[in-house]
Design a protein around this motif. Structure first.
Motif, mmCIF file in Angstrom:
data_model
loop_
_atom_site.group_PDB
_atom_site.id
_atom_site.type_symbol
_atom_site.label_atom_id
_atom_site.label_comp_id
_atom_site.label_asym_id
_atom_site.label_seq_id
_atom_site.Cartn_x
_atom_site.Cartn_y
_atom_site.Cartn_z
ATOM 1 N N UNK A 7 0.824 -1.211 0.000
ATOM 2 C CA UNK A 7 0.000 0.000 0.000
ATOM 3 C C UNK A 7 0.857 1.260 0.000
ATOM 4 N N UNK A 8 1.986 1.226 0.673
ATOM 5 C CA UNK A 8 2.906 2.376 0.645
ATOM 6 C C UNK A 8 3.511 2.520 -0.739
ATOM 7 N N UNK A 9 3.934 1.424 -1.322
ATOM 8 C CA UNK A 9 4.576 1.454 -2.635
ATOM 9 C C UNK A 9 3.652 2.024 -3.698
ATOM 10 N N UNK A 10 2.359 1.718 -3.604
ATOM 11 C CA UNK A 10 1.437 2.080 -4.671
ATOM 12 C C UNK A 10 0.419 3.150 -4.272
ATOM 13 N N UNK A 11 0.582 3.789 -3.125
ATOM 14 C CA UNK A 11 -0.453 4.722 -2.682
ATOM 15 C C UNK A 11 -0.647 5.888 -3.651
ATOM 16 N N UNK A 12 0.414 6.289 -4.351
ATOM 17 C CA UNK A 12 0.272 7.385 -5.302
ATOM 18 C C UNK A 12 -0.672 7.015 -6.446
ATOM 19 N N UNK A 13 -0.902 5.713 -6.648
ATOM 20 C CA UNK A 13 -1.819 5.265 -7.694
ATOM 21 C C UNK A 13 -3.259 5.130 -7.191
ATOM 22 N N UNK A 14 -3.435 5.035 -5.895
ATOM 23 C CA UNK A 14 -4.753 4.753 -5.334
ATOM 24 C C UNK A 14 -5.849 5.712 -5.818
ATOM 25 N N UNK A 15 -5.559 7.008 -6.030
ATOM 26 C CA UNK A 15 -6.646 7.898 -6.463
ATOM 27 C C UNK A 15 -7.310 7.487 -7.770
ATOM 28 N N UNK A 16 -6.662 6.621 -8.555
ATOM 29 C CA UNK A 16 -7.174 6.290 -9.886
ATOM 30 C C UNK A 16 -7.609 4.843 -10.004
ATOM 31 N N UNK A 17 -7.572 4.126 -8.903
ATOM 32 C CA UNK A 17 -7.988 2.726 -8.909
ATOM 33 C C UNK A 17 -9.466 2.599 -8.575
ATOM 34 N N UNK A 18 -10.041 1.516 -9.059
ATOM 35 C CA UNK A 18 -11.415 1.179 -8.688
ATOM 36 C C UNK A 18 -11.479 0.043 -7.678
ATOM 37 N N UNK A 19 -10.403 -0.751 -7.607
ATOM 38 C CA UNK A 19 -10.420 -1.870 -6.662
ATOM 39 C C UNK A 19 -8.990 -2.343 -6.414
ATOM 40 N N UNK A 20 -8.766 -2.847 -5.192
ATOM 41 C CA UNK A 20 -7.494 -3.472 -4.843
ATOM 42 C C UNK A 20 -7.650 -4.988 -4.835
ATOM 43 N N UNK A 21 -6.527 -5.651 -5.084
ATOM 44 C CA UNK A 21 -6.483 -7.109 -4.924
ATOM 45 C C UNK A 21 -5.151 -7.453 -4.276
ATOM 46 N N UNK A 22 -5.076 -7.164 -2.972
ATOM 47 C CA UNK A 22 -3.889 -7.461 -2.156
ATOM 48 C C UNK A 22 -4.261 -8.642 -1.267
ATOM 49 N N UNK A 23 -3.630 -9.767 -1.353
ATOM 50 C CA UNK A 23 -3.040 -10.218 -2.573
ATOM 51 C C UNK A 23 -2.218 -11.444 -2.217
ATOM 52 N N UNK A 24 -1.345 -11.704 -3.069
ATOM 53 C CA UNK A 24 -0.446 -12.830 -3.003
ATOM 54 C C UNK A 24 0.485 -12.722 -1.791
ATOM 55 N N UNK A 25 0.636 -13.811 -1.060
ATOM 56 C CA UNK A 25 1.496 -13.882 0.131
ATOM 57 C C UNK A 25 1.006 -12.997 1.274
ATOM 58 N N UNK A 26 -0.226 -12.549 1.226
ATOM 59 C CA UNK A 26 -0.819 -11.870 2.380
ATOM 60 C C UNK A 26 -1.495 -12.931 3.242
ATOM 61 N N UNK A 27 -1.284 -12.855 4.521
ATOM 62 C CA UNK A 27 -1.835 -13.855 5.437
ATOM 63 C C UNK A 27 -3.142 -13.338 6.016
ATOM 64 N N UNK A 28 -4.234 -13.950 5.597
ATOM 65 C CA UNK A 28 -5.550 -13.527 6.075
ATOM 66 C C UNK A 28 -5.967 -14.247 7.354
ATOM 67 N N UNK A 29 -5.149 -15.206 7.792
ATOM 68 C CA UNK A 29 -5.522 -15.975 8.972
ATOM 69 C C UNK A 29 -4.867 -15.442 10.245
ATOM 70 N N UNK A 30 -3.603 -15.062 10.148
ATOM 71 C CA UNK A 30 -2.854 -14.702 11.350
ATOM 72 C C UNK A 30 -2.810 -13.202 11.630
ATOM 73 N N UNK A 31 -3.075 -12.378 10.629
ATOM 74 C CA UNK A 31 -3.000 -10.936 10.851
ATOM 75 C C UNK A 31 -4.262 -10.410 11.517
ATOM 76 N N UNK A 32 -4.098 -9.310 12.232
ATOM 77 C CA UNK A 32 -5.216 -8.756 13.000
ATOM 78 C C UNK A 32 -6.080 -7.842 12.136
ATOM 79 N N UNK A 33 -7.234 -7.421 12.633
ATOM 80 C CA UNK A 33 -8.149 -6.617 11.821
ATOM 81 C C UNK A 33 -7.569 -5.278 11.392
ATOM 82 N N UNK A 34 -6.668 -4.712 12.199
ATOM 83 C CA UNK A 34 -6.080 -3.430 11.817
ATOM 84 C C UNK A 34 -5.195 -3.581 10.582
ATOM 85 N N UNK A 35 -4.564 -4.746 10.430
ATOM 86 C CA UNK A 35 -3.781 -5.028 9.233
ATOM 87 C C UNK A 35 -4.705 -5.136 8.023
#
Length: 989
Positions: free
Chosen positions: A808-836
């Motif tokens: 998100x830091x790497x690509x935040x300058x692009x966020x104003x022009x996106x319609x959707x994110x797909x993050x993504x590969x190698x993201x852990x949806x089981x162990x990370x907390x809701x703030x992540x």
């Protein structure tokens, strides 16, 4: 590209003195290249004797062919066991083998095997087998008795003919001798024969010879191109090509303003004049590509003019004769890219004006306050931000009149002479220099006893702020430290992401130091869901590094100012009434006249409101497939990856475009949208422009160690980085260098795809361009009311190869022009907390929504952010049951009230079980998700007034949802069971 090539060469042999004619042909994939290689000589043994002797004049471009093994097979594909070679070099070889009878034999001379990962292969060439020297000595007594029938490549794409068939050393020496007093020789060359070799002359030039004229034929309105191949006989410095108008005998003119040499002049990706210096080492070949954009109004006729090639005080004049025909090309010929008609795109300025892009609104200025969509930016007397405010509600679904202050006090610098004394600046001359709908610019100057600070600021309509801060020493001066302070309002700093910290609740203290050799870190985001600020620290030398597995090959440059020889860093912690981001440099000295640039950029978040209805309406199918089946599945947008029949070549969707258009037309007839994979991080080796791009040195292609798939090694030699490879179709990509003119081509290409193919948007996969290019592609994708849908996928960048950055830091300058994110590969949806989830994955604090990828995500946790997995990505990725539940509830038009908002009307009595509400008139959907250590039961606390419901008349049920939950009834909202790591969807009505 033709599928059959012929090269006629008459060569004298010292023994036989007979002429041999070589023919180059296409093998039509009649053998397995991954075991036998891409090239073979076809020979015919007469049957005389027990030893076959073939003299092969193969004129190979690869170095050290003697280090590569041979495989010889008969016509039935059986290996010949005994063979050997003599006088084997790049030009020719004597091959001896024991045949099993008269007939045809195949000598494979670049056999390889692939090692490494399938998508990042390493082609390793076979080593020569040991030869019985006694046998070879006996065999060498055999005269040539085997004729060379032809040289074959496994297919036309792998062929070396004609521009990679080398001249011999003797032929090259003859050229040098003929032009012994010259610094260079010029070989004019047609666009259909792109120059591909840097270290060898092609045999075609030996046959044709150097020339002082070039003759070509073009159409009216065509982007015409040709080459001037310069062969350096000495080291050449500042090679240039100058030219004037092209004229007919009757005085008709093609003005020189329509002519350009791509190698020396152009327009950069950010619309600045580009001048390149071309130096050529002795013995090397440098193509100089000339483009002529012939106006449509040009009168037919023969146009002539001189092109003067200059270097080292020497010059050669090439007389060009271009015949312009009667045909007018409406599309400038870009529909035939194999004719290099799109090279003009490299200097395109399309979509550069900073016009406002929806949903943003024009900037307005009142005094020193600039208003933009949902935000305000106030400029202090010294030019730095005095206050930054947002006007988004906590749910991110509406605007509010009450401002959310981001700053506790103005942003400012401290130049400490000693720990207790500092430069005292007097600000002056604050001027707003430009007020446009898309950009407001200002300048200011502040002066102290020892320093002058010249500031240029610019705010754009999307919330991007760019500062150029030039500090000039008026005297010799020493500093114990230089501090750049961003005093945040503590109430707007709940979350933090960047500087080595995962997204989540802000730590009490963050301490960080520069380490560009290992870490792609120069930025941080701090904020709340509805008010935040990203900033990065850079100087005037900033160059965008490589990303996605390649950071270490081209890392950040340490800013001279902020980095200060690695003494600089950042500390973030609460200080008094603010949360202070202290950006320090450590001690340094400046001599009178020294200049340092303390440049920085800001992004004011969120960028816009959540578009929840877009999330519910646009259901992505991420796979090429049957359109009727896709529609039946409930999807509405099809993402077409590369390596598919209609988009085979990575980031080059121009070869099978007719198939793509047919598919898209069919999709549109069924009410579906189609988006394609196309970005610029790497480029397929099938790109027609590859030789021309290679002629630009390392402007477009990043320098590297070479290697990778066999095609790259055989046709590019070295100095590249091998990238993604698709084994099934043998598509081999090369890494692009970063910000360069290929981005101009990319914008033009997107424009062409919208207007000629009808794409509805683009799927981006870890992009390698900046916001300038992103704005431009958004403009062309959304022209004339096209949907222009852009979604961005990223693999988790927090690893060694990627420089430990947050996606998100790497690509935040692009966020104003996106319609959707797909993050993504190698993201852990089981162990990370809701703030992540909230900060790094969902996109919600930036006005975006997302989907999940890795292991198909966690559907229960995803639901509290409005996220599902993506249909078609894997066999198990199936959001259809949730889509059905959305439709049964009627989620479109509902108001999303997330757990992060104090206004969420449903809460649980367990802080590790969170609730998000989707509110409608008379009906509410409640999504629960658990981070509790085990199965649990929760009691709901419901604000019935906020829901607009009567507690005495409602029922709370859990609808049956396939693969998600079983039906249930929870009349009072008490003791609601929630499984570990899962959740529940409840309907309150």
């Amino acid at each position: 590209m033709k599928f059959r090539f012929f090269l006629f060469s008459c060569l004298l042999w010292q023994s036989t003195l007979h002429a041999q004619t070589l023919k180059y042909t296409n093998g039509n994939n009649s053998w397995n290249a991954d075991s036998l290689g891409n090239h073979r000589a076809v020979v015919q043994f007469s049957g005389a004797g027990k030893i076959a002797h073939a003299k092969i004049d193969w004129r190979r471009r690869d170095e050290h062919p003697e280090a590569k093994g041979l495989i010889i097979q008969d016509a039935n594909g059986k290996n010949v066991a005994i063979f050997g070679a003599d006088k084997l070099n790049r030009e020719s070889a004597d091959i001896y083998f024991e045949p099993n009878g008269a007939g045809k034999y195949y000598i494979y001379y670049l056999a390889y095997k692939n090692e490494g990962r399938s998508n990042y292969p390493k082609g390793v060439y076979l080593k020569p087998k040991p030869v019985d020297q006694n046998w070879l000595n006996q065999a060498k007594r055999t005269a040539v008795n085997t004729s060379v029938v032809e040289i074959q490549s496994v297919d036309a794409f792998n062929s070396f003919y004609p521009m990679e068939v080398i001249a011999t050393a003797k032929e090259t020496a003859a050229v040098k001798a003929k032009y012994a007093t010259d610094a260079f020789v010029v070989f004019p060359e047609d666009r259909m024969f792109p120059i591909k070799m840097q270290s060898d002359l092609p045999y075609r030039w030996i046959q044709r010879g150097a020339a002082s004229t070039f003759t070509g034929t073009a159409s009216k309105g065509e982007n015409y191109a040709f080459q001037l191949g310069v062969f350096a006989l000495k080291d050449l410095n500042n090679l240039t090509v100058s030219f004037g108008d092209l004229k007919t005998a009757t005085g008709k003119v093609i003005p020189s303003k329509f002519i350009n040499c791509l190698n020396t002049k152009g327009t950069s990706y950010d619309n600045k004049p580009l001048v390149e210096v071309v130096n050529v080492a002795s013995g090397k070949v440098q193509p100089m590509w000339i483009t002529i954009d012939i106006p449509k109004t040009t009168a037919p006729g023969l146009y002539t003019g001189n092109f003067v090639v200059k270097a080292n005080g020497k010059s050669k004049v090439i007389a060009a004769k271009i015949t312009v025909g009667n045909q007018v090309l409406a599309d400038a010929g870009v529909g035939s890219p194999d004719k290099q008609t799109r090279l003009t795109w490299l200097n395109s300025t399309l979509a550069q004006p900073n016009t406002v892009v929806a949903p943003y609104t024009p900037l307005t200025v009142a005094g020193n306050v600039i208003s933009l969509l949902g935000r305000k930016f106030e400029i202090n007397a010294d030019g730095f931000p005095k206050q930054i405010q947002t006007f988004f509600n906590a749910e991110m679904t509406a605007y509010t009149d009450k401002p959310n202050n981001i700053l506790a006090e103005p942003i400012h610098f401290h130049f400490f002479n000693t720990p207790k004394t500092q430069e005292k600046f007097v600000p002056a001359n604050l001027q707003i220099t430009s007020k446009e709908a898309g950009t407001v610019k200002w300048t200011a100057t502040s002066t102290s006893e020892n320093l002058k600070m010249d500031l240029e600021g610019a705010l754009e309509f999307d919330g991007y702020v760019h500062y150029v801060v030039k500090v000039t020493a008026l005297k010799d001066v020493d500093f114990s430290n230089v501090d750049f302070h961003i005093p945040f309002d503590k109430g707007s700093t709940k979350y933090l992401m960047g500087l080595g910290e995962k997204g989540g609740v802000r730590p009490d203290t963050v301490k960080w130091k520069w380490d560009v050799a290992n870490k792609n870190q120069d930025a941080v985001w701090i904020g709340n869901v509805n008010a935040g600020l990203y900033y990065n620290l850079r100087d005037e030398r900033y160059v965008r590094p490589l990303n996605t597995n390649f950071y270490l090959q081209k890392p950040l440059l340490l800013p001279k100012s902020w980095g200060n020889d690695d003494k600089g860093g950042i500390q973030i912690n609460v200080k008094g009434s603010s949360m202070l981001a202290d950006n320090f440099t450590g001690a340094r000295s400046m001599k009178k006249g020294d200049v340092l640039y303390y440049n920085f950029n800001l992004l004011i978040t969120p960028f816009h409101l959540l578009d929840t209805d877009f999330q519910w309406d646009n259901r992505f199918y991420h796979k090429y497939g049957d359109l009727d089946a896709i529609k039946t599945a409930g999807a509405s947008v099809v993402n077409i990856h590369h390596a598919t029949p209609i988009n085979p070549w990575i980031n080059y969707p121009f070869i099978e475009w007719k198939k793509m258009k047919s598919y898209i037309d069919d999709a549109h007839s069924k009410g579906l949208k189609v988006k394609i994979y196309n970005t610029v991080r790497e480029l397929s080796n099938h790109a027609y422009e590859l030789p021309a791009l290679r002629s630009l040195g390392t402007e477009v292609y990043s320098p590297g160690k070479g290697g990778g798939f066999s095609w790259l090694q055989e046709h590019l030699d070295s100095n590249y980085i091998a990238a993604w490879f698709v084994p099934e179709i043998k598509d081999a990509a090369v890494i692009n260098s970063g910000m360069n003119r290929w981005h101009n081509y990319y914008v033009e290409g997107m424009n062409w795809l919208v207007n000629n193919v009808g794409i509805d948007g683009v799927y981006l996969d870890d992009v390698a361009f900046d916001r300038v290019t992103m704005k431009r592609i958004k403009r062309v994708l959304t022209q004339n009311n096209h949907p222009g849908i852009i979604d961005l996928h990223s693999a988790n960048q927090y690893n060694k190869s990627d420089g430990f950055n947050n996606s998100a830091i790497l690509y935040m300058e692009h966020f104003p022009y996106l319609n959707r994110l797909w993050f993504g590969e190698y993201f852990d949806y089981q162990k990370n907390n809701p703030d992540f989830f909230l900060t790094e994955v969902s996109g919600i604090p930036f006005g975006l929504m997302g989907e999940m990828l890795q292991d198909d995500g966690n559907p229960w946790r995803g639901m509290i952010y409005g996220m599902t997995s993506r249909l078609g990505w894997s066999e198990k990725s199936d959001p259809r049951p949730l889509w059905k539940a959305w439709d049964n509830f009627g989620i479109k038009g509902s108001e999303m009230l997330g757990y992060w908002s104090e206004n969420c009307p449903v809460k649980t009595d367990n802080p590790k079980v969170l609730a998000t509400v989707y509110k409608k008139q008379g009906k509410t959907m409640v999504a629960l998700a658990s981070w509790a250590e085990g199965d649990t039961k929760v009691n709901l606390t419901i604000d019935w007034a906020k829901l607009g419901l009567d507690a005495a008349k409602v029922k709370i049920t859990a609808p049956a949802i396939d693969k998600f939950q079983t039906a249930g009834n929870y009349a009072d909202g008490k003791s609601v069971p929630v499984e570990k790591g899962k959740g529940l969807i409840l309907i309150v009505e």
